[in-house]
Design an enzyme around this catalytic site. Structure first.
Site, PDB file in Angstrom:
ATOM      1  N   THR A   1       0.810  -1.226   0.000  1.00 52.84           N
ATOM      2  CA  THR A   1       0.000   0.000   0.000  1.00 52.84           C
ATOM      3  C   THR A   1       0.836   1.266   0.000  1.00 52.84           C
ATOM      4  OG1 THR A   1      -1.850  -1.075   1.109  1.00 52.84           O
ATOM      5  CG2 THR A   1      -1.675   1.288   1.417  1.00 52.84           C
TER       6      THR A   1
ATOM      7  N   ASP B   1       1.572  -6.463  -4.503  1.00 48.81           N
ATOM      8  CA  ASP B   1       0.700  -6.481  -3.338  1.00 48.81           C
ATOM      9  C   ASP B   1       1.174  -7.712  -2.559  1.00 48.81           C
ATOM     10  OD1 ASP B   1      -1.562  -7.286  -1.660  1.00 48.81           O
ATOM     11  OD2 ASP B   1      -2.696  -5.781  -2.757  1.00 48.81           O
ATOM     12  N   SER B   2       1.414  -7.587  -1.266  1.00 47.07           N
ATOM     13  CA  SER B   2       2.043  -8.708  -0.559  1.00 47.07           C
ATOM     14  C   SER B   2       1.137  -9.931  -0.489  1.00 47.07           C
ATOM     15  CB  SER B   2       2.522  -8.290   0.826  1.00 47.07           C
ATOM     16  OG  SER B   2       1.449  -8.178   1.731  1.00 47.07           O
TER      17      SER B   2
ATOM     18  N   THR C   1       1.468  -4.867   4.040  1.00 44.07           N
ATOM     19  CA  THR C   1       1.245  -5.307   5.421  1.00 44.07           C
ATOM     20  C   THR C   1       0.620  -6.708   5.493  1.00 44.07           C
ATOM     21  OG1 THR C   1      -0.931  -4.251   5.487  1.00 44.07           O
ATOM     22  CG2 THR C   1       0.937  -2.945   6.260  1.00 44.07           C
ATOM     23  N   ASP C   2      -0.096  -7.109   4.432  1.00 45.72           N
ATOM     24  CA  ASP C   2      -0.881  -8.348   4.542  1.00 45.72           C
ATOM     25  C   ASP C   2      -0.036  -9.567   4.915  1.00 45.72           C
ATOM     26  OD1 ASP C   2      -3.181  -6.975   3.986  1.00 45.72           O
ATOM     27  OD2 ASP C   2      -3.365  -7.664   1.918  1.00 45.72           O
TER      28      ASP C   2
ATOM     29  N   THR D   1      -1.665 -22.166  19.466  1.00 51.01           N
ATOM     30  CA  THR D   1      -3.012 -21.783  19.876  1.00 51.01           C
ATOM     31  C   THR D   1      -3.682 -20.821  18.895  1.00 51.01           C
ATOM     32  OG1 THR D   1      -4.333 -20.742  21.605  1.00 51.01           O
ATOM     33  CG2 THR D   1      -2.090 -19.944  21.371  1.00 51.01           C
ATOM     34  N   GLN D   2      -5.018 -20.896  18.851  1.00 52.51           N
ATOM     35  CA  GLN D   2      -5.794 -19.917  18.071  1.00 52.51           C
ATOM     36  C   GLN D   2      -5.836 -18.565  18.774  1.00 52.51           C
ATOM     37  OE1 GLN D   2      -9.702 -21.504  17.262  1.00 52.51           O
ATOM     38  NE2 GLN D   2      -8.889 -23.267  16.164  1.00 52.51           N
ATOM     39  N   CYS D   3      -5.526 -18.567  20.077  1.00 50.05           N
ATOM     40  CA  CYS D   3      -5.564 -17.300  20.818  1.00 50.05           C
ATOM     41  C   CYS D   3      -4.455 -16.390  20.310  1.00 50.05           C
ATOM     42  CB  CYS D   3      -5.355 -17.535  22.306  1.00 50.05           C
ATOM     43  SG  CYS D   3      -6.669 -18.500  23.054  1.00 50.05           S
TER      44      CYS D   3
HETATM   45  N1  ASP Z   1      -2.748  -5.534   0.255  1.00 59.31           N
HETATM   46  C1  ASP Z   1      -1.674  -4.672   0.711  1.00 59.31           C
HETATM   47  C2  ASP Z   1      -0.398  -5.473   0.724  1.00 59.31           C
HETATM   48  O1  ASP Z   1      -0.214  -6.253   1.634  1.00 59.31           O
HETATM   49  C3  ASP Z   1      -2.000  -4.134   2.051  1.00 59.31           C
HETATM   50  C4  ASP Z   1      -0.953  -3.214   2.638  1.00 59.31           C
HETATM   51  O2  ASP Z   1       0.157  -3.052   2.184  1.00 59.31           O
HETATM   52  O3  ASP Z   1      -1.273  -2.602   3.683  1.00 59.31           O
HETATM   53  O4  ASP Z   1       0.420  -5.329  -0.139  1.00 59.31           O
END
Ligand code: ASP
Length: 348
Positions: free
Chosen positions: A15, A60-61, A92-93, A275-277
């Site tokens: 992003t 895009d990650s 971020t993904d 764990t899922q937690c």
């Molecule tokens: N879909 C984007 C990515 O992971 C989201 C981001 O960067 O915040 O490339």
């Protein structure tokens, strides 16, 4: 006069450098270079010089695969000896997966590798991108932290402890089972007692290039059918993270469930109980339903994140280790990804 510090910046996509297109936000070539080169506040005394490389293609990650980790790892291995630190601009993904994978793939790391990105792109006036980039550059240049880290929303985390926890707020990442390595307020404060010690000796940074893709993650849910489980556990699967309930519990009074797990472990499949937690660690001897998981051959993932456990399996099988060795190494702390004793007690 101190010599000017220098960082290498790799822009891999995400992003942070996206612009709106006909089909939604997508990475835009040249956007980051133009923005950084024209930002006068980045070219002042006190900020490091930088060399920027834009990856081709920018991703895009969500599109990233282990070969992309390898591409990033190779640049780090090649560039780090000539720079004070490295900043990786990344979506971020899947940042937590990349940070975890790189932590295992890179050995003898003596300088910081900081992954960052943003929730709002640089091209929008109100964004989290500038502060993330600028602070990451300053940390990479000035703080000799020998780790792969994630910097986001004023906090520096150990990469292999991170999870993306929020897709709306600027605080997109958390490190639920390990304290931040640094906090950036008016000044940048590093919590050195939680930072790993740099490897002794003079050995050069080394990248382990093979990651085995025959690994997976399975999230348990009430009523999971035995045949689904058996299908998941079939060859070529070599290792899997099983995300269990609470302290490491599963529906172990179901014979079909435990038989499927046991048969897989007898075939050499390494099953790791995580764990899922969001926070806390597996303690598989508190409940009958946890003991049943261990009795079926699952090993304890302690407080590893699923991202760390998955990439660690991939790394260890990539080294060509036997299932027995992988089982043993999975339960050992290799890069600060695991504490078998809760951190708050271990550090007292
Ligand atoms: N879909 C984007 C990515 O992971 C989201 C981001 O960067 O915040 O490339």
């Amino acid at each position: 006069m101190h010599p000017t510090k220098k960082v290498y910046i790799a822009h891999t996509g995400g992003t942070i450098g996206m612009q709106p297109g006909n089909h939604g936000w997508a990475p835009k070539r040249g956007a980051i270079r133009t923005a950084l080169d024209n930002a006068q506040f980045l070219h002042r005394p006190g900020l490091p010089d930088y060399d920027l490389e834009e990856f081709e293609p920018l991703l895009d990650s969500a599109e990233m695969v282990p070969d992309d980790w390898l591409r990033i790892g190779r640049r780090i291995e090649a560039k780090l000896p000539d720079y004070d630190g490295i900043v990786i601009l990344h979506g971020t993904d899947t940042m937590a997966y990349t940070a975890s994978a790189l932590a295992f793939m890179l050995e003898n790391l003596r300088r910081p590798v900081v992954l960052t990105g943003s929730q709002v792109p640089l091209c929008l006036p109100r964004n989290d991108a500038w502060l993330n980039v600028m602070t990451s550059m300053m940390i990479a240049a000035n703080e000799p932290i020998p780790e792969v880290c994630v910097f986001f929303d004023d906090k520096l985390y150990r990469g292999c402890r991170t999870r993306k926890v929020d897709c709306d707020s600027f605080a997109a990442f958390s490190s639920p089972n390990y304290p931040p390595l640094a906090e950036a307020g008016v000044s940048i404060e590093v919590d050195w007692k939680h930072v790993r010690i740099a490897p002794a000796g003079e050995r050069a940074i080394r990248l382990h290039e093979r990651m085995d893709s025959n690994v997976g993650v399975l999230w348990l849910f009430p009523g999971i059918r035995e045949e689904f489980l058996r299908n998941f556990l079939r060859p070529p699967l070599k290792g899997a993270v099983i995300q269990s309930y609470g302290l490491g519990n599963g529906p172990t009074s179901s014979r079909g469930f435990t038989d499927a797990l046991r048969e897989a472990t007898e075939r050499g499949v390494v099953l790791v109980n995580c764990t899922q937690c969001l926070a806390g660690r597996v303690s598989d001897d508190d409940y009958e339903t946890g003991r049943g998981m261990a009795a079926a051959g699952m090993i304890n993932g302690f407080d590893m994140t699923p991202e760390a456990a998955l990439t660690k399996l991939s790394y260890l099988f990539g080294l060509g280790l036997s299932s027995e060795r992988v089982r043993a190494e999975m339960q050992r702390d290799l890069r600060g990804e695991l504490s078998s004793v809760p951190v708050k007690y271990a550090n007292q």
